[in-house]
Design an enzyme around this catalytic site. Structure first.
Site, mmCIF file in Angstrom:
data_model
loop_
_atom_site.group_PDB
_atom_site.id
_atom_site.type_symbol
_atom_site.label_atom_id
_atom_site.label_comp_id
_atom_site.label_asym_id
_atom_site.label_seq_id
_atom_site.Cartn_x
_atom_site.Cartn_y
_atom_site.Cartn_z
ATOM 1 N N ASP A 11 0.864 -1.180 0.000
ATOM 2 C CA ASP A 11 0.000 0.000 0.000
ATOM 3 C C ASP A 11 0.904 1.235 0.000
ATOM 4 O O ASP A 11 2.127 1.133 0.152
ATOM 5 C CB ASP A 11 -0.886 -0.021 1.250
ATOM 6 N N ALA A 13 -0.002 5.310 1.332
ATOM 7 C CA ALA A 13 -0.090 6.139 2.541
ATOM 8 C C ALA A 13 -0.320 5.283 3.786
ATOM 9 O O ALA A 13 -1.243 4.473 3.849
ATOM 10 C CB ALA A 13 -1.208 7.165 2.399
ATOM 11 N N LYS A 52 -11.521 6.475 -2.421
ATOM 12 C CA LYS A 52 -11.946 7.602 -1.584
ATOM 13 C C LYS A 52 -13.434 7.934 -1.715
ATOM 14 O O LYS A 52 -14.072 8.328 -0.744
ATOM 15 C CB LYS A 52 -11.079 8.825 -1.886
ATOM 16 N N ASP A 186 -1.522 -1.139 5.878
ATOM 17 C CA ASP A 186 -1.685 -0.562 7.217
ATOM 18 C C ASP A 186 -3.135 -0.402 7.628
ATOM 19 O O ASP A 186 -3.423 0.178 8.672
ATOM 20 C CB ASP A 186 -0.994 0.809 7.278
#
Length: 260
Positions: A11, A13, A52, A186
């Site tokens: 991934d 960010a 998003k 994450d």
């Protein structure tokens, strides 16, 4: 070369760049506030890792936020409302992304060690192509340059937890089997993406959206509080199906060496 793996798919960010995954958090919260809604940190981070637009849709249909939206606007949130919030979110994020492309501690060394072992480096993201056009060159300036990246724009809008971005990585990188790839992320969405793709799936704790702290905040904790925070994040990753969990990126090469 590791015994089993041919590629690692990261991934962005919160995993390889942007310690704590703060760029989207800031933009989400500012966008919602413009519509009279003040989301909590937990509400903002719970869908993290999704495309998003999907993330905003998920937030708008959380019970508390949906009720607050109806109180503020006189009606339950609609698809148009999702689009309207996104229209405020996207320019906010685009305006700050170049400040959130610094590699996390240990990320560059881990990637270099994996490449030394002959592994290819892929990546998936919850960002769009337009966002990645800012992040990718900035990260490259800062020393991070994976062999391949793809956003949900490249999979007909099917972002996490769908497995398609991982499949595109496997195809592009020439990986022989899903069993020869690892996914590192994450967020719980990262874990679900990896599990749905059938690859070995790893959660990373420090600097993660799941941990939800800046580096300064985490380093200011007592040892006991650090351990408690790590344990909470680890348990969440395991509950989501992670095959392994590491505290820091520096642990990754050794972990992969040990897996037959």
């Amino acid at each position: 070369m590791t015994k089993r793996f041919e590629a690692v798919i990261f991934d962005w960010a919160g995993t390889t760049v942007d310690y704590g995954c703060f760029a989207p958090v800031r933009a989400f919260q500012e966008a919602f506030r413009e519509f009279g809604i003040d989301p909590t940190m937990d509400e903002t981070r719970k869908p993290m890792g999704m495309l998003k637009h999907d993330h905003i849709n998920t937030m708008l249909h959380m019970e508390r936020i949906a009720r607050a939206w109806e109180d503020e606007h006189g009606a339950a949130p609609t698809d148009k409302d999702v689009d309207d919030v996104y229209a405020h979110f996207e320019p906010k994020l685009l305006s700050i992304l170049d400040n959130y492309a610094d590699p996390k501690p240990g990320a560059l060394d881990a990637v270099a060690a994996l490449r030394d072992r002959g592994l290819k480096i892929g990546s998936t993201t919850g960002y769009t192509d337009k966002m990645m056009e800012i992040v990718v060159p900035k990260a490259k300036e800062n020393g991070y340059d994976p062999d391949f990246w793809i956003s949900p724009d490249g999979t007909n809008g099917f972002g996490r937890p769908y497995p398609y971005m991982i499949f595109r990585n496997l195809e592009k990188l020439g990986v022989s089997s899903v069993h020869a790839a690892a996914k590192v992320g994450d967020t719980l969405s990262d874990i679900r993406e990896g599990k749905n793709a059938g690859v070995f799936t790893i959660g990373v704790i420090e600097g993660s959206s799941q941990l939800a702290m800046s580096q300064t905040e985490f380093e200011a904790l007592s040892d006991a509080d650090k351990d408690a925070a790590r344990t909470k994040a680890r348990e969440a990753f395991v509950a989501a199906g992670a095959d392994a969990v590491i505290s820091t990126m520096s642990e990754l090469p050794t972990l992969l060496d040990q897996i037959a």
